[in-house]
Every structure is written in C-alpha cells, then in structure tokens.
Scaffold this motif. Structure first.
Motif, mmCIF file in Angstrom:
data_model
loop_
_atom_site.group_PDB
_atom_site.id
_atom_site.type_symbol
_atom_site.label_atom_id
_atom_site.label_comp_id
_atom_site.label_asym_id
_atom_site.label_seq_id
_atom_site.Cartn_x
_atom_site.Cartn_y
_atom_site.Cartn_z
ATOM 1 N N PHE A 291 0.849 -1.203 0.000
ATOM 2 C CA PHE A 291 0.000 0.000 0.000
ATOM 3 C C PHE A 291 0.885 1.253 0.000
ATOM 4 O O PHE A 291 0.661 2.189 -0.775
ATOM 5 C CB PHE A 291 -0.936 0.007 1.210
ATOM 6 N N ASN A 292 1.920 1.293 0.857
ATOM 7 C CA ASN A 292 2.771 2.486 0.910
ATOM 8 C C ASN A 292 3.540 2.671 -0.391
ATOM 9 O O ASN A 292 3.853 3.799 -0.783
ATOM 10 C CB ASN A 292 3.730 2.420 2.103
ATOM 11 N N GLU A 293 3.798 1.565 -1.072
ATOM 12 C CA GLU A 293 4.417 1.642 -2.405
ATOM 13 C C GLU A 293 3.464 2.352 -3.380
ATOM 14 O O GLU A 293 3.892 3.146 -4.222
ATOM 15 C CB GLU A 293 4.741 0.225 -2.904
ATOM 16 N N ARG A 294 2.154 2.085 -3.245
ATOM 17 C CA ARG A 294 1.184 2.754 -4.122
ATOM 18 C C ARG A 294 1.146 4.257 -3.837
ATOM 19 O O ARG A 294 0.937 5.065 -4.744
ATOM 20 C CB ARG A 294 -0.210 2.123 -3.947
ATOM 21 N N TYR B 21 4.307 9.146 2.309
ATOM 22 C CA TYR B 21 5.055 7.879 2.324
ATOM 23 C C TYR B 21 5.929 7.811 3.573
ATOM 24 O O TYR B 21 5.957 6.801 4.284
ATOM 25 C CB TYR B 21 5.922 7.763 1.055
ATOM 26 N N GLN B 22 6.637 8.924 3.857
ATOM 27 C CA GLN B 22 7.569 8.953 4.987
ATOM 28 C C GLN B 22 6.839 8.890 6.331
ATOM 29 O O GLN B 22 7.215 8.113 7.217
ATOM 30 C CB GLN B 22 8.419 10.232 4.913
ATOM 31 N N GLU C 118 12.431 -4.999 2.265
ATOM 32 C CA GLU C 118 11.506 -4.305 1.362
ATOM 33 C C GLU C 118 11.613 -2.785 1.528
ATOM 34 O O GLU C 118 11.589 -2.037 0.552
ATOM 35 C CB GLU C 118 10.070 -4.788 1.646
ATOM 36 N N VAL C 119 11.744 -2.324 2.784
ATOM 37 C CA VAL C 119 11.840 -0.876 3.042
ATOM 38 C C VAL C 119 13.094 -0.303 2.398
ATOM 39 O O VAL C 119 13.072 0.798 1.845
ATOM 40 C CB VAL C 119 11.785 -0.580 4.563
ATOM 41 N N LYS D 198 15.063 3.510 -1.699
ATOM 42 C CA LYS D 198 15.875 3.890 -2.870
ATOM 43 C C LYS D 198 14.992 4.651 -3.868
ATOM 44 O O LYS D 198 15.401 5.653 -4.454
ATOM 45 C CB LYS D 198 16.464 2.644 -3.539
ATOM 46 N N ARG D 199 13.761 4.148 -4.066
ATOM 47 C CA ARG D 199 12.820 4.828 -4.986
ATOM 48 C C ARG D 199 12.422 6.198 -4.424
ATOM 49 O O ARG D 199 12.291 7.172 -5.173
ATOM 50 C CB ARG D 199 11.581 3.958 -5.190
#
Length: 677
Positions: free
Chosen positions: A15-18, A40-41, A84-85, A90-91
C-alpha cells in the motif's frame, strides 16, 4: 500455484508503495507529488513505531508467535520488512531528487551545503543566528548519552582531542522552534539550505578544541506499541493514567535509526550500543531525514495554480433544503452525505439544532478523532449548557490522538456532559450519534451512523459516508448500544444494526453463507465490499469458500489485504482493486446479494480482527431505495476507475488498471457529479 494468503505487514508495504507511485506519477501536479513523498515517509514512521515495534516485542517473548495466514515468525516478518523498506527507500530518494530539480525551475532552489560556492556568508549567518541557540553534548563519564526525541533530527560527531586519540561522541539537536528549518541564503532570493545541513557543515565551530573524525545527521524512531489495557489499574483515574502513558511512550526503546553522512565504524558501533540497536535497523539516506519542510515549498509556490490540484469545495447536498429544520427533513426520509464531495454542514446544523431544540432531551455520541477547532464539541457543550442530557464516549486510546482527546474530555466534563472513557479490552471505534426528542408524550429518535470521524477537517480530505435516519428500529438499537457502553458492557444481540464485537463478524459470515447457498443451487450470487483493510482470517476463509462456490466477489480495498485474488481453484471469482489518489478512501460499504435481493450496509469497521472482534463498531443497514442507488453508483464508479485504480493479480502484486474504456478517475468523477448537481 500461488498462495491465496498474504502477510499483513508486507501487504501494508505494498500500500505504501502505491502512495510512492503517486509521487512518481508525472500526471500528478508537481507540488502534490511532494505531498505523497511526505505521506510515504510519515506512514513509514508510524509503521515502525507501531507494527515493527509490536513484532520486535514479540521476538523477546519465550513463545513462538506466527502470522496466522502465512505462518511467518515475528523475526521473519521483521527481516522481510527491512529488506523491502530498503528497496522502497531507494525509490523515495530517486523521486525526491527529481522533484527538487523540477521545483528549482519554478523558483525555489534547495541546496546542500557542499553545493554552495560562497561559504563565508553562510558561516557568518551560522555564527550570528544559529550557534548561540545550540545546546551540544559531549558524551563522557560525567555527561551521559542524551535522550534523543522520537523522529527528531540530531547531528552526531566523532571527536578526538590533541592529547587523546580516544573517540568521543558529540550530539547536537537540530530541531528548533527559534530558527526556520528552511534558511534563505543571504542575498540569494529563492535559494535555501536546511537548518540541519548548515549545523552539520559548521559543526566544528560547536566543538572548538576537538578534531572532527566523522559526522552525520541521525533520526531515531521509537517503539510506540504500548498496551494501555494491560497496564491499567482500576484504582487509578483513567484519564490521568492515559496522560502518564503518553509521557511514557515518548521514552520507549528505539526501533529504527536513519542517518545521512559518514561516521567511522567505531563511532557507529558506539551509537548503536547507546541506542540498543542492531545494525540491520540502521537505514542510510541520501536525502533529508524528514520531509515536513516540503509544505513550506508548497506555500512559496501557492500562486502557481498549475502546480496543484484544481481547487475543489465540498458541495451542498441535494438531500437537504436550506431554511428548513434538519430534524424535520430527516423525519421525512433518510439522508446520506458523501464526503468530501458533499459538505459536512448539514450534520453540524443537526447538532446545533438539537442543542437549541426545546423538545430534545438527550444527545449521545461516540468520539474517536476530532478537528483541532471542533464545531462538534461546541455544539455538545452548548447542548449541555441548555440543560440537555449529553452523554459522550471519548475514546482515549485513539492512537496518536490521545492527548487531544484527553483535553476534549476535560472540556466536555467541565461543561456538564457525562463522559465515558471506553471499555475494558475494547476500543470504541463506532461513529454513532443518537438524538432523542420528546413531543406530546411520545419519543422520537434521530440516529446518525458514519464511516468516518466527526472531524470537519478530514471530511474535506477523506471519502466517508454519513447516514441520518428517523427509523425507530435503528434508534431503539442505537439506544441499546449507548446503554451497554454506559454500563461498561457490549451488546449481545441486534436485529438491524451490526455491532462488534459480538454481532458483526458472525452476521457478515451468515450473509456470505446465504450467497454460497444461492451459488450452490446454480443461482447468481454476489458480494461487494469497500473498505480500508482486510485481515480477518475467518472472513478471508469464507470469501475463499464463496469464490470456490461460484459467488462473484468485487472488493475495493485501499490498504492492507491479506487475501490474494485470482488464484486458480481458490480465488478466481474475486476481483480486488485499490484506489490511491487525491483523497484518502475511507468509507466502508458492504453489499450482499444480487440486485433484486441486495442488502446494503455502511460501517465504521474494516474486516480486520481488531475491528470485528476487538472493538465496538457499528454497521447500519440502508433501507431507503434512493440511498441504496447512491451507494450502488459510488461503488460502480470506483470499480470502473482506470486512472487511480490498481488491480491485484494472482502473484499478489498490484498493477495499474489499463483498458479500452473512456478514462475514469472515480474521485474526480464523483466531485464533478456533486458540482453538476
């Protein structure tokens, strides 16, 4: 064959990736992309404080606690999260760098200190404006390692003297209310540096007489997972106990260390040792450690409308007419407000009218999160001062809003309201308001049931639904809920409302069973669900059973989803989409049955075990055909979204919806509808 289950924590990271994808999306206006980087942060901060903190506590227990869906141990989950984090961060760094470059072209330039040619003027500024305000510490025998506040930025320096090669740590707090975080470079309008970068660059001036061996900026995130119920002693005043608990939480153990800069290995080990952290909990960053300053950048560029979303204002609901009693209008027929597309004003008018109506004898309400300047509180205080019975359940355990709620509860009590502080073992998360009137020896009930908080600010940012009804059966059951709460109990049985913890999950499972029976007879069967999260294993297993029986299932789940759609032989009749866009999707809709026999509910509860069996939650049936049609339309519009929707595939990954249909951004469409009406 893929598994039909997904781990809760890894699903949350998806979800946070979205959210991060919205920051990367070039079709989102530039300044709004900054907002998504910041969200996101802050999401990640809270995730470490609560979820990783909780998992870490589990690793210290003697028993082996495993996730009931994927059987991952607590340590396996932590290790997967950390890996994963690192990838996602990085992104985040990449998109942040791009946004800073783009914003420079709009006239706001943010420099690192190593990019500044004329250092002298910055040094003069530092000496005169910053240095006198700094409170450094050199850690030693007489000076213990200082307490580092949660999520605040510090400069850490490894120091030696001429006489001793022994490395000592110097710590400088960089957060200050006295100087701005973004500091304008003297004589260069529109050019800035961050306060912490300036401090780190000239940190040798803070420690004269020492040689600097290495320096970095750090930010510590502390575990915030604290169980109020387990610690509560009945002899204590509950409100004061919660206030003390909040102070304790600020001092809990570190769970993550973020840093940018270079420290030698010895100093790093020393720092980890002081904080009690293993190296794997340390995250190195190439970008600022806190993004709250991006809102300052937005303010500087506010005049350029093209950098922001088009202005949207909640519209008047067609269900209400101006100049007429709100109570009388609700008595004529059920009403539904859909936020943020429609304004919250009719509901606020209902409360104010009830406070002034001489026939109103009581107002009862559950409060979870409120606006800073709450008109809801004002109306309740006015009602109490007008001699009404006002009973308010204030949930003091609303995470990160506890201090606000403690203050509101004091104000309500001082005004003469009866305040209840939730139940032992159960958070009260329901959004329920009951207004009782007495006219000509008969009682009338106006009941409001919502999917979101009584918060004027978030009603402009979150999508939520608010049902207002004069239905006597619903009013009687709402009164039953409040009677139980006043006695510190939960309701055991309901005919109309679904009320957790004892009569929501079981009723949902029963309605799913009905659909399974229809499907087994070869008849069409349907389940439609919109909510924030799905983790309840009993409900997940029932959905899998329904899919295998041939029930068509459509789900719109914004965040965590522990069920994987499209797995052959298991969930191939299930479609799951997530919509992440301009507004936070927060409304909950449950629909059971095909069109001609469909049951409709709106609810405060997600299908998470914490909601279905560990909280007091309320779902209300929707009986009015016009409102049923409205829910159907909202659900269908979102289901057809091909701009902000991501569909889950059988690999558990989410992919943007691409099809040949006309472009449809459901949130924008629902706003356009509100404007056009």
């Amino acid at each position: 064959m893929g598994s039909e289950y997904m781990n809760r924590e890894l699903s949350w990271l998806k979800f946070n990736e979205r959210v991060l994808e919205e920051a990367e999306d070039k079709s989102v206006p530039l300044c709004e992309r900054f907002t998504f980087v910041s969200i996101y942060q802050t999401n990640l901060d809270e995730f470490f404080m609560v979820r990783v903190g909780s998992l870490y506590d589990q690793t210290l227990l003697p028993q082996d606690i495993r996730d009931n869906k994927t059987q991952m141990s607590s340590q396996e989950q932590i290790d997967a999260i950390l890996e994963e984090v690192r990838k996602l961060n990085k992104r985040k760094e990449k998109v942040y760098q791009k946004l800073i470059e783009k914003v420079a072209k709009e006239g706001v330039r943010l420099y690192r200190m190593d990019q500044i040619e004329d250092e002298k003027k910055m040094e003069r500024f530092f000496q005169s404006e910053i240095l006198p305000l700094i409170s450094p510490t050199v850690v030693g025998r007489r000076q213990p390692f200082p307490f580092l506040k949660n999520n605040e930025i510090y400069a850490v320096v490894s120091l030696t003297t001429k006489s001793s090669k022994k490395v000592r740590l110097g710590i400088v707090p960089c957060a200050s209310n006295i100087f701005q975080r973004m500091i304008e470079i003297p004589g260069e309008k529109g050019s800035y540096v961050l306060g912490e970068d300036l401090i780190l660059h000239f940190v040798s001036k803070v420690f004269p007489g020492y040689k600097i061996q290495g320096k970095a900026l750090i930010r510590v995130t502390r575990n915030a997972d604290i169980d109020a119920d387990a610690l509560y002693d009945e002899d204590l005043d509950y409100r004061e106990f919660m206030a003390d608990l909040m102070k304790q939480r600020r001092k809990l153990a570190p769970i993550r260390l973020e840093m940018s800069g270079d420290l030698d290995i010895g100093s790093m080990l020393m720092l980890d040792n002081y904080l009690g952290l293993e190296e794997k909990y340390v995250f190195h960053s190439e970008v600022p450690l806190d993004f709250s300053f991006v809102f300052q950048i937005q303010d500087m560029l506010r005049k350029n409308e093209s950098l922001f979303y088009e202005k949207r204002t909640p519209q008047k609901s067609l269900m209400f007419q101006d100049g007429r009693s709100i109570i009388e209008q609700i008595k004529e027929g059920d009403k539904l407000l859909s936020y943020p597309y429609e304004s919250i004003r009719p509901f606020l008018r209902l409360l104010t009218e009830a406070a002034e109506d001489e026939n109103v004898v009581s107002i009862k309400m559950t409060l979870y999160r409120l606006a800073k300047q709450s008109k809801v509180i004002e109306a309740l205080i006015e009602a109490a001062e007008n001699g009404k019975e006002v009973v308010v359940l204030v949930e003091l355990r609303a995470r990160f809003d506890e201090e606000n709620n403690i203050e509101w509860s004091r104000r309500l009590e001082n005004a003469g309201c009866q305040v209840i502080y939730g139940l032992d073992g159960y958070k009260v998360h329901s959004k329920l308001c009951l207004i009782t009137r007495k006219t000509d020896k008969q009682f009338e009930c106006i009941t409001q049931i919502g999917t979101g908080n009584y918060n004027e600010k978030t009603s402009r940012l979150y999508t939520d639904l608010s049902l207002m009804t004069a239905n006597t059966d619903i009013g009687i059951e709402a009164a039953k809920v409040f009677r139980a709460l006043a006695k510190g109990e939960v309701v055991e049985d309901m005919q109309h409302l679904l009320v957790a913890p004892h009569c929501l999950q079981n009723r949902v499972l029963d309605m799913m069973d009905e659909e399974i029976e229809h499907a087994k007879k070869g008849e069409p069967a349907y389940i439609g669900i919109k909510m924030n999260s799905l983790t309840d294993k009993k409900i997940i297993d029932k959905l899998i059973e329904a899919s295998c029986a041939g029930v068509k299932i459509e789900m719109i789940i914004r965040g965590i989803c522990c069920l994987v759609a499209g797995v052959k032989g298991k969930t191939e009749n299930i479609r799951i989409i997530s919509i992440v866009g301009r507004f936070l999707e927060h409304s909950r809709i449950y629909m059971f049955g095909t069109k001609e026999r469909r049951k409709y509910y709106i609810a405060s509860a997600d299908f998470m075990t914490r909601n279905t069996v560990k909280r007091v939650e309320v779902a209300s049936p929707v009986y009015d055909p016009a409102i049923q049609e409205k829910l159907e339309y909202i659900f269908d519009t979102m289901n057809r979204d091909n701009q902000k929707a991501r569909e889950m595939h059988e690999d558990g990954m989410y992919y943007r919806v691409h099809n040949d249909e006309e472009p449809l951004n459901s949130q924008e469409r629902l706003y356009e509808d509100a404007y056009n009406r």
